[in-house]
Design a protein around this motif. Structure first.
Motif, PDB file in Angstrom:
ATOM      1  N   ASN A  23      12.097   9.410  -1.183  1.00 51.07           N
ATOM      2  CA  ASN A  23      12.544  10.737  -0.745  1.00 51.07           C
ATOM      3  C   ASN A  23      12.390  10.974   0.756  1.00 51.07           C
ATOM      4  O   ASN A  23      12.826  12.012   1.256  1.00 51.07           O
ATOM      5  CB  ASN A  23      11.754  11.835  -1.473  1.00 51.07           C
ATOM      6  CG  ASN A  23      12.260  12.082  -2.888  1.00 51.07           C
ATOM      7  OD1 ASN A  23      13.240  11.497  -3.325  1.00 51.07           O
ATOM      8  ND2 ASN A  23      11.576  12.940  -3.617  1.00 51.07           N
ATOM      9  N   LEU A  24      11.732  10.080   1.464  1.00 53.40           N
ATOM     10  CA  LEU A  24      11.449  10.323   2.879  1.00 53.40           C
ATOM     11  C   LEU A  24      12.719  10.366   3.716  1.00 53.40           C
ATOM     12  O   LEU A  24      13.616   9.537   3.548  1.00 53.40           O
ATOM     13  CB  LEU A  24      10.522   9.228   3.432  1.00 53.40           C
ATOM     14  CG  LEU A  24       9.086   9.202   2.914  1.00 53.40           C
ATOM     15  CD1 LEU A  24       8.319   8.065   3.582  1.00 53.40           C
ATOM     16  CD2 LEU A  24       8.390  10.536   3.162  1.00 53.40           C
TER      17      LEU A  24
ATOM     18  N   PRO B  28       9.530  17.029  -3.483  1.00 49.08           N
ATOM     19  CA  PRO B  28       8.652  15.882  -3.237  1.00 49.08           C
ATOM     20  C   PRO B  28       7.942  15.391  -4.487  1.00 49.08           C
ATOM     21  O   PRO B  28       7.407  14.293  -4.502  1.00 49.08           O
ATOM     22  CB  PRO B  28       7.650  16.421  -2.203  1.00 49.08           C
ATOM     23  CG  PRO B  28       7.694  17.907  -2.356  1.00 49.08           C
ATOM     24  CD  PRO B  28       9.107  18.229  -2.743  1.00 49.08           C
ATOM     25  N   ALA B  29       7.940  16.213  -5.531  1.00 46.93           N
ATOM     26  CA  ALA B  29       7.278  15.808  -6.766  1.00 46.93           C
ATOM     27  C   ALA B  29       8.264  15.282  -7.789  1.00 46.93           C
ATOM     28  O   ALA B  29       7.909  15.087  -8.949  1.00 46.93           O
ATOM     29  CB  ALA B  29       6.493  16.980  -7.355  1.00 46.93           C
ATOM     30  N   LYS B  30       9.529  15.062  -7.379  1.00 44.19           N
ATOM     31  CA  LYS B  30      10.537  14.540  -8.300  1.00 44.19           C
ATOM     32  C   LYS B  30      11.338  13.438  -7.621  1.00 44.19           C
ATOM     33  O   LYS B  30      11.412  13.357  -6.402  1.00 44.19           O
ATOM     34  CB  LYS B  30      11.485  15.662  -8.751  1.00 44.19           C
ATOM     35  CG  LYS B  30      10.826  16.722  -9.612  1.00 44.19           C
ATOM     36  CD  LYS B  30      11.844  17.755 -10.074  1.00 44.19           C
ATOM     37  CE  LYS B  30      11.206  18.816 -10.958  1.00 44.19           C
ATOM     38  NZ  LYS B  30      12.204  19.824 -11.426  1.00 44.19           N
TER      39      LYS B  30
ATOM     40  N   PRO C  81       0.829  -1.212   0.000  1.00 44.46           N
ATOM     41  CA  PRO C  81       0.000   0.000   0.000  1.00 44.46           C
ATOM     42  C   PRO C  81       0.859   1.255   0.000  1.00 44.46           C
ATOM     43  O   PRO C  81       1.937   1.287   0.603  1.00 44.46           O
ATOM     44  CB  PRO C  81      -0.806  -0.129   1.306  1.00 44.46           C
ATOM     45  CG  PRO C  81      -0.838  -1.599   1.599  1.00 44.46           C
ATOM     46  CD  PRO C  81       0.482  -2.123   1.109  1.00 44.46           C
ATOM     47  N   PRO C  82       0.415   2.306  -0.688  1.00 49.63           N
ATOM     48  CA  PRO C  82       1.231   3.522  -0.835  1.00 49.63           C
ATOM     49  C   PRO C  82       1.693   4.123   0.484  1.00 49.63           C
ATOM     50  O   PRO C  82       2.789   4.670   0.573  1.00 49.63           O
ATOM     51  CB  PRO C  82       0.296   4.480  -1.582  1.00 49.63           C
ATOM     52  CG  PRO C  82      -0.665   3.599  -2.296  1.00 49.63           C
ATOM     53  CD  PRO C  82      -0.861   2.396  -1.421  1.00 49.63           C
ATOM     54  N   GLU C  83       0.859   4.014   1.531  1.00 52.84           N
ATOM     55  CA  GLU C  83       1.229   4.637   2.792  1.00 52.84           C
ATOM     56  C   GLU C  83       2.385   3.936   3.492  1.00 52.84           C
ATOM     57  O   GLU C  83       2.960   4.449   4.450  1.00 52.84           O
ATOM     58  CB  GLU C  83       0.024   4.698   3.740  1.00 52.84           C
ATOM     59  CG  GLU C  83      -0.527   3.348   4.179  1.00 52.84           C
ATOM     60  CD  GLU C  83      -1.593   2.791   3.243  1.00 52.84           C
ATOM     61  OE1 GLU C  83      -2.336   1.892   3.669  1.00 52.84           O
ATOM     62  OE2 GLU C  83      -1.666   3.267   2.084  1.00 52.84           O
TER      63      GLU C  83
ATOM     64  N   LEU D 186       5.388  10.449  -3.096  1.00 52.94           N
ATOM     65  CA  LEU D 186       5.756  11.125  -4.338  1.00 52.94           C
ATOM     66  C   LEU D 186       4.536  11.494  -5.170  1.00 52.94           C
ATOM     67  O   LEU D 186       4.562  12.447  -5.943  1.00 52.94           O
ATOM     68  CB  LEU D 186       6.684  10.228  -5.169  1.00 52.94           C
ATOM     69  CG  LEU D 186       8.113  10.119  -4.673  1.00 52.94           C
ATOM     70  CD1 LEU D 186       8.823   8.970  -5.366  1.00 52.94           C
ATOM     71  CD2 LEU D 186       8.868  11.414  -4.905  1.00 52.94           C
ATOM     72  N   GLY D 187       3.471  10.702  -5.014  1.00 57.34           N
ATOM     73  CA  GLY D 187       2.272  10.977  -5.792  1.00 57.34           C
ATOM     74  C   GLY D 187       2.443  10.636  -7.256  1.00 57.34           C
ATOM     75  O   GLY D 187       3.452  10.066  -7.682  1.00 57.34           O
ATOM     76  N   GLN D 188       1.468  11.012  -8.059  1.00 54.34           N
ATOM     77  CA  GLN D 188       1.458  10.654  -9.477  1.00 54.34           C
ATOM     78  C   GLN D 188       2.258  11.627 -10.338  1.00 54.34           C
ATOM     79  O   GLN D 188       2.473  11.369 -11.523  1.00 54.34           O
ATOM     80  CB  GLN D 188       0.014  10.590  -9.976  1.00 54.34           C
ATOM     81  CG  GLN D 188      -0.829   9.532  -9.266  1.00 54.34           C
ATOM     82  CD  GLN D 188      -2.268   9.518  -9.750  1.00 54.34           C
ATOM     83  OE1 GLN D 188      -2.554   9.856 -10.901  1.00 54.34           O
ATOM     84  NE2 GLN D 188      -3.182   9.149  -8.872  1.00 54.34           N
ATOM     85  N   LYS D 189       2.703  12.737  -9.752  1.00 56.09           N
ATOM     86  CA  LYS D 189       3.460  13.699 -10.550  1.00 56.09           C
ATOM     87  C   LYS D 189       4.851  13.183 -10.874  1.00 56.09           C
ATOM     88  O   LYS D 189       5.377  13.393 -11.960  1.00 56.09           O
ATOM     89  CB  LYS D 189       3.552  15.034  -9.813  1.00 56.09           C
ATOM     90  CG  LYS D 189       2.223  15.777  -9.726  1.00 56.09           C
ATOM     91  CD  LYS D 189       2.413  17.137  -9.076  1.00 56.09           C
ATOM     92  CE  LYS D 189       1.107  17.913  -9.044  1.00 56.09           C
ATOM     93  NZ  LYS D 189       1.276  19.242  -8.401  1.00 56.09           N
TER      94      LYS D 189
END
Length: 396
Positions: free
Chosen positions: A339-340, A134-136, A77-79, A86-89
């Motif tokens: 990235n965390l 966070p988006a890369k 799961p994503p969490e 990172l999300g879908q971006k």
């Protein structure tokens, strides 16, 4: 992702089916959807074509958690992964074209040819000193993405003794297929050294030379390579240091003083494991340029420790946990940070042999009220069963 058995036209096609590639080619041309048989009804998959003309079957985007936890298509799961943050971006999947578009926070080319000193952008789990968008994807995140998509952070007892560099390389290259950064295919920039073979030495050197020849600078552009390899040694050089890569010891990668210094600061734990434990593999991902003399110069890099079975870990407590679960025959997935930062709460392990997958969290080595508050909130709101282990607690 490891190849899986699938159902096509009501026919079960195992991984060793003699007509598997022909059936996948037909499905690819007709845009038919194979089904994964891990659940009833079967979950749709899609077919991706590889540069060498072969075909792979992959899970549909965002369906990973729906598969059976023991299925090779299962995704945690994503969490429970830094991938979710990172999300879908940063990672955009297009199953119709079989393409995954990545947004990277580092470059695979440079304007001009003048040498530029670059700091290490990959963050250490121990002492991150730089901020990632966070988006890369950072270089560390890209390594985690490829490692996860290759299924190399998963474990089942049947894998014991079957992992080596040949296997790791094979699945990392498969994971890189279909991934794009802008208009550039990741595999076009990616070098993963081949296992050495006396019988194939000349062919290996020829393929490597062809790869390096594509990195020659032009008047306005300096292409950069991307290498994933196992570190063999670090050695002093006349200026700075050089990194020796196993399976490519004749082509060192030179590290400028600032990069070597930052590496020592950010990756102290990883380097200590590498120096003190011969069973540990130290993986490196680095972007590099090729100088006018043909030498390779590191630009950005990140390190990751993996155990004797190539399973990632961040610290001694995680290594002990991974070893314990392997020794007792458990099925599990090692969660990866992407990235965390180390101050962010993340499950260490997801056990996949329980009735419902179970997240395993470790208390931090040093008591931190802010971390404890985040951990309490996550456990209170978790939809999955969990185990909380305090490795520092004395046994009764």
């Amino acid at each position: 992702m490891a190849q899986v058995a699938f159902i096509l036209n009501d026919q079960l096609v195992p991984t060793d089916h003699p007509e598997r590639q022909a059936l996948l080619a037909s499905a690819y041309s007709t845009r038919a959807r194979p089904l994964c048989g891990c659940k009833d009804p079967g979950l749709p998959l899609y077919v991706s074509k590889v540069d060498d003309g072969s075909f792979l079957v992959k899970r549909m985007p965002f369906t990973g958690p729906q598969h059976d936890p023991k299925c090779d298509c299962y995704e945690i799961p994503p969490e429970l992964s830094g991938r979710g943050a990172l999300g879908q971006k940063a990672i955009e999947e297009d199953q119709d074209g079989g393409i995954t578009r990545l947004r990277l926070d580092f470059s695979l080319s440079k304007r001009g040819t003048a040498p530029i000193a670059s700091p290490i952008k990959g963050q250490s789990t121990q002492a991150p000193t730089t901020k990632s968008d966070p988006a890369k994807l950072s270089v560390r995140s890209l390594l985690h993405l490829l490692y996860e998509d290759a299924g190399l952070n998963r474990w089942s007892p049947r894998m014991a003794g079957k992992r080596n560099w040949f296997v790791v390389r094979k699945y990392l290259l498969e994971a890189a297929e279909g991934k794009m950064s802008g208009r550039k295919a990741i595999v076009d920039s990616l070098l993963i050294p081949e296992p050495f073979s006396v019988d194939h030495k000349d062919d290996i050197l020829r393929r490597r030379a062809r790869f390096f020849s594509d990195l020659k600078a032009t008047a306005n552009n300096q292409p950069m390579g991307l290498m994933i390899g196992e570190v063999k040694a670090f050695e002093p050089a006349r200026f700075g240091h050089r990194m020796i890569i196993k399976h490519m010891p004749d082509v060192p990668i030179y590290l400028a003083d600032d990069i070597y210094r930052r590496m020592g600061k950010n990756y102290g734990t990883e380097l200590a494991f590498f120096a003190e434990d011969a069973q540990i593999h130290l993986l490196c991902i680095t972007t590099f340029t090729r100088s006018a003399t043909g030498n390779l110069q590191a630009d950005t890099l990140s390190l990751m420790t993996v155990d004797a079975q190539w399973l990632p870990f961040e610290n001694r407590e995680e290594l002990d946990l991974v070893e314990k679960y392997r020794a007792t025959g458990r099925y599990f997935t090692k969660c990866l940070r992407y990235n965390l930062k180390s101050t962010e709460v993340l499950a260490s392990i997801l056990l996949t042999d329980t009735e419902t997958p179970t997240a395993v969290y470790l208390y931090p080595e040093v008591s931190d009220p802010a971390y404890q508050e985040k951990l309490d909130w996550i456990l209170t709101n978790s939809e999955l069963p969990y185990e909380l282990i305090n490795p520092n607690a004395s046994s009764a």
